[in-house]
Design a protein around this motif. Structure first.
Motif, PDB file in Angstrom:
ATOM      1  N   ALA A  81      11.985  25.961 -52.090  1.00  0.00           N
ATOM      2  CA  ALA A  81       9.807  26.362 -51.427  1.00  0.00           C
ATOM      3  C   ALA A  81       9.267  24.722 -52.274  1.00  0.00           C
ATOM      4  O   ALA A  81       8.907  24.601 -51.609  1.00  0.00           O
ATOM      5  CB  ALA A  81       9.881  27.322 -51.529  1.00  0.00           C
ATOM      6  N   LYS A  82       9.500  25.146 -53.680  1.00  0.00           N
ATOM      7  CA  LYS A  82       8.188  24.434 -54.356  1.00  0.00           C
ATOM      8  C   LYS A  82       8.852  22.960 -54.260  1.00  0.00           C
ATOM      9  O   LYS A  82       7.162  22.454 -54.108  1.00  0.00           O
ATOM     10  CB  LYS A  82       8.111  24.667 -55.825  1.00  0.00           C
ATOM     11  N   GLY A  83       9.705  22.391 -54.442  1.00  0.00           N
ATOM     12  CA  GLY A  83       9.372  21.329 -53.894  1.00  0.00           C
ATOM     13  C   GLY A  83       9.617  21.105 -52.699  1.00  0.00           C
ATOM     14  O   GLY A  83       9.509  19.503 -52.376  1.00  0.00           O
ATOM     15  N   PHE A  84      10.229  21.234 -52.134  1.00  0.00           N
ATOM     16  CA  PHE A  84       9.962  21.156 -50.139  1.00  0.00           C
ATOM     17  C   PHE A  84       8.487  21.213 -49.948  1.00  0.00           C
ATOM     18  O   PHE A  84       7.769  20.971 -48.985  1.00  0.00           O
ATOM     19  CB  PHE A  84      10.252  22.105 -50.054  1.00  0.00           C
ATOM     20  N   ASP A  85       7.503  22.197 -50.822  1.00  0.00           N
ATOM     21  CA  ASP A  85       6.312  21.988 -50.335  1.00  0.00           C
ATOM     22  C   ASP A  85       6.064  20.798 -49.757  1.00  0.00           C
ATOM     23  O   ASP A  85       5.071  20.422 -48.307  1.00  0.00           O
ATOM     24  CB  ASP A  85       5.092  22.674 -50.982  1.00  0.00           C
ATOM     25  N   GLU A  86       5.798  19.510 -50.257  1.00  0.00           N
ATOM     26  CA  GLU A  86       4.745  18.576 -49.606  1.00  0.00           C
ATOM     27  C   GLU A  86       5.325  17.638 -48.572  1.00  0.00           C
ATOM     28  O   GLU A  86       4.897  17.526 -48.111  1.00  0.00           O
ATOM     29  CB  GLU A  86       4.663  17.341 -51.109  1.00  0.00           C
ATOM     30  N   GLN A  87       6.653  18.001 -48.571  1.00  0.00           N
ATOM     31  CA  GLN A  87       7.059  17.115 -47.327  1.00  0.00           C
ATOM     32  C   GLN A  87       7.205  18.471 -46.083  1.00  0.00           C
ATOM     33  O   GLN A  87       6.544  17.331 -45.240  1.00  0.00           O
ATOM     34  CB  GLN A  87       8.940  17.165 -47.968  1.00  0.00           C
ATOM     35  N   PHE A  88       6.735  18.624 -46.304  1.00  0.00           N
ATOM     36  CA  PHE A  88       6.422  19.956 -45.982  1.00  0.00           C
ATOM     37  C   PHE A  88       4.622  19.557 -45.018  1.00  0.00           C
ATOM     38  O   PHE A  88       4.636  19.292 -43.399  1.00  0.00           O
ATOM     39  CB  PHE A  88       6.469  21.410 -45.443  1.00  0.00           C
ATOM     40  N   GLN A  89       4.234  19.448 -45.816  1.00  0.00           N
ATOM     41  CA  GLN A  89       2.545  19.459 -45.752  1.00  0.00           C
ATOM     42  C   GLN A  89       2.664  17.774 -45.017  1.00  0.00           C
ATOM     43  O   GLN A  89       2.553  17.600 -43.885  1.00  0.00           O
ATOM     44  CB  GLN A  89       1.750  19.545 -46.533  1.00  0.00           C
ATOM     45  N   GLN A  90       3.334  17.044 -45.125  1.00  0.00           N
ATOM     46  CA  GLN A  90       3.801  15.765 -44.246  1.00  0.00           C
ATOM     47  C   GLN A  90       3.902  15.764 -42.981  1.00  0.00           C
ATOM     48  O   GLN A  90       3.344  14.706 -42.428  1.00  0.00           O
ATOM     49  CB  GLN A  90       3.994  14.682 -45.539  1.00  0.00           C
ATOM     50  N   ALA A  91       5.333  16.470 -42.979  1.00  0.00           N
ATOM     51  CA  ALA A  91       5.749  16.559 -41.273  1.00  0.00           C
ATOM     52  C   ALA A  91       5.098  16.743 -40.870  1.00  0.00           C
ATOM     53  O   ALA A  91       4.557  16.742 -39.588  1.00  0.00           O
ATOM     54  CB  ALA A  91       7.155  17.448 -41.787  1.00  0.00           C
ATOM     55  N   ALA A  92       3.843  17.966 -41.901  1.00  0.00           N
ATOM     56  CA  ALA A  92       2.984  18.725 -39.933  1.00  0.00           C
ATOM     57  C   ALA A  92       1.622  17.831 -40.050  1.00  0.00           C
ATOM     58  O   ALA A  92       1.536  17.469 -38.980  1.00  0.00           O
ATOM     59  CB  ALA A  92       2.115  20.164 -41.662  1.00  0.00           C
ATOM     60  N   GLU A  93       1.156  16.921 -41.011  1.00  0.00           N
ATOM     61  CA  GLU A  93       0.365  16.133 -40.346  1.00  0.00           C
ATOM     62  C   GLU A  93       0.820  15.358 -39.614  1.00  0.00           C
ATOM     63  O   GLU A  93      -0.117  14.670 -38.729  1.00  0.00           O
ATOM     64  CB  GLU A  93       0.248  15.352 -41.907  1.00  0.00           C
ATOM     65  N   ASP A  94       1.682  14.936 -39.927  1.00  0.00           N
ATOM     66  CA  ASP A  94       3.005  13.498 -38.951  1.00  0.00           C
ATOM     67  C   ASP A  94       2.996  14.285 -37.273  1.00  0.00           C
ATOM     68  O   ASP A  94       2.076  13.347 -36.078  1.00  0.00           O
ATOM     69  CB  ASP A  94       4.105  12.762 -39.108  1.00  0.00           C
ATOM     70  N   ALA A  95       2.861  15.532 -37.240  1.00  0.00           N
ATOM     71  CA  ALA A  95       2.828  16.229 -35.829  1.00  0.00           C
ATOM     72  C   ALA A  95       2.194  16.461 -35.373  1.00  0.00           C
ATOM     73  O   ALA A  95       1.463  16.449 -33.766  1.00  0.00           O
ATOM     74  CB  ALA A  95       3.945  17.878 -36.406  1.00  0.00           C
ATOM     75  N   LEU A  96       1.154  16.733 -35.875  1.00  0.00           N
ATOM     76  CA  LEU A  96      -0.134  16.747 -35.375  1.00  0.00           C
ATOM     77  C   LEU A  96      -1.032  15.269 -35.101  1.00  0.00           C
ATOM     78  O   LEU A  96      -1.076  15.539 -34.022  1.00  0.00           O
ATOM     79  CB  LEU A  96      -1.434  17.569 -36.511  1.00  0.00           C
ATOM     80  N   ASP A  97      -0.777  14.404 -35.656  1.00  0.00           N
ATOM     81  CA  ASP A  97      -1.140  12.970 -35.293  1.00  0.00           C
ATOM     82  C   ASP A  97      -0.483  12.701 -34.187  1.00  0.00           C
ATOM     83  O   ASP A  97      -1.215  12.443 -33.027  1.00  0.00           O
ATOM     84  CB  ASP A  97      -0.694  12.105 -36.488  1.00  0.00           C
ATOM     85  N   GLU A  98       0.650  13.203 -33.824  1.00  0.00           N
ATOM     86  CA  GLU A  98       1.858  13.126 -32.909  1.00  0.00           C
ATOM     87  C   GLU A  98       0.864  13.826 -31.863  1.00  0.00           C
ATOM     88  O   GLU A  98       0.873  13.336 -30.460  1.00  0.00           O
ATOM     89  CB  GLU A  98       2.966  12.896 -32.778  1.00  0.00           C
ATOM     90  N   VAL A  99       0.792  14.524 -32.142  1.00  0.00           N
ATOM     91  CA  VAL A  99       0.370  15.601 -30.750  1.00  0.00           C
ATOM     92  C   VAL A  99      -1.011  15.066 -30.211  1.00  0.00           C
ATOM     93  O   VAL A  99      -1.027  14.606 -28.888  1.00  0.00           O
ATOM     94  CB  VAL A  99       0.311  16.952 -31.031  1.00  0.00           C
ATOM     95  N   ILE A 100      -2.409  14.683 -30.980  1.00  0.00           N
ATOM     96  CA  ILE A 100      -3.420  14.656 -30.945  1.00  0.00           C
ATOM     97  C   ILE A 100      -3.453  12.916 -30.576  1.00  0.00           C
ATOM     98  O   ILE A 100      -4.143  12.904 -29.382  1.00  0.00           O
ATOM     99  CB  ILE A 100      -4.475  14.249 -32.256  1.00  0.00           C
ATOM    100  N   ASN A 101      -2.088  12.205 -30.574  1.00  0.00           N
ATOM    101  CA  ASN A 101      -2.316  10.552 -30.245  1.00  0.00           C
ATOM    102  C   ASN A 101      -1.586  10.818 -28.822  1.00  0.00           C
ATOM    103  O   ASN A 101      -2.268  10.148 -27.759  1.00  0.00           O
ATOM    104  CB  ASN A 101      -1.545   9.717 -30.918  1.00  0.00           C
ATOM    105  N   LYS A 102      -0.818  11.435 -28.311  1.00  0.00           N
ATOM    106  CA  LYS A 102      -0.694  12.268 -26.755  1.00  0.00           C
ATOM    107  C   LYS A 102      -1.197  11.760 -26.191  1.00  0.00           C
ATOM    108  O   LYS A 102      -1.901  11.921 -25.067  1.00  0.00           O
ATOM    109  CB  LYS A 102       0.871  12.869 -26.606  1.00  0.00           C
ATOM    110  N   LEU A 103      -2.746  12.937 -26.686  1.00  0.00           N
ATOM    111  CA  LEU A 103      -3.503  13.812 -25.517  1.00  0.00           C
ATOM    112  C   LEU A 103      -4.561  12.134 -25.354  1.00  0.00           C
ATOM    113  O   LEU A 103      -4.872  12.108 -24.471  1.00  0.00           O
ATOM    114  CB  LEU A 103      -4.684  14.470 -26.654  1.00  0.00           C
TER     115      LEU A 103
END
Length: 148
Positions: free
Chosen positions: A126-148
């Motif tokens: 989980a410690k090693g995965f935290d940064e990767q998850f944060q980046q994926a969440a930011e990318d997904a949020l950007d994608e949702v915002i861009n669709k609007l």
């Protein structure tokens, strides 16, 4: 005619669009959590294979096949707790908690051995995965915002 202040009408329009899309946002969030949960499960299983030995136990009252702990690492369902969507990666092995946190072996004659340290596989993954998850969440949020 001069204007005093800022024109926030575009921001208000954006917020109304955002509030009008709760189903789509919830669906995107669930998909993100499932995908990232599967990636964390793979990473955890990989870490378990690297740090935990595969040992079989064959005794009169107890039998255990080799690699049972490694096969028992699962990804759970998306659930809501305290208003937040969550997903978990867990081990359904009956002695998985001993591998994680450690144990004190007991010999058949009743004497206790030296305390064995836990492997902390889930915590390290989980410690090693935290940064990767944060980046994926930011990318997904950007994608949702861009669709609007």
């Amino acid at each position: 005619m001069a204007r005093d202040g800022f024109d926030c009408s575009e921001l208000f329009d954006f917020s109304e669009k955002l509030l009008a899309q709760p189903k789509a946002l919830e669906k995107a969030q669930k998909k993100l959590l499932r995908d990232q949960g599967s990636k964390l499960r793979r990473k955890t299983a990989q870490q378990a294979r690297a740090t935990v030995n595969r040992t079989a136990v064959k005794r009169e009252k107890y039998e255990r096949e080799a690699g049972h702990y490694h096969k028992s690492i699962k990804r759970g369902r998306v659930y809501t707790k305290l208003g937040q969507m969550r997903i978990r990666v867990y081990s359904n092995d009956p002695i998985g908690h001993l591998v994680e946190k450690g144990w004190t072996p007991k010999a058949r004659d009743g004497s206790h051995g030296k305390k064995q340290d836990g492997k902390n596989v889930f915590e390290e993954a989980a410690k090693g995965f935290d940064e990767q998850f944060q980046q994926a969440a930011e990318d997904a949020l950007d994608e949702v915002i861009n669709k609007l």
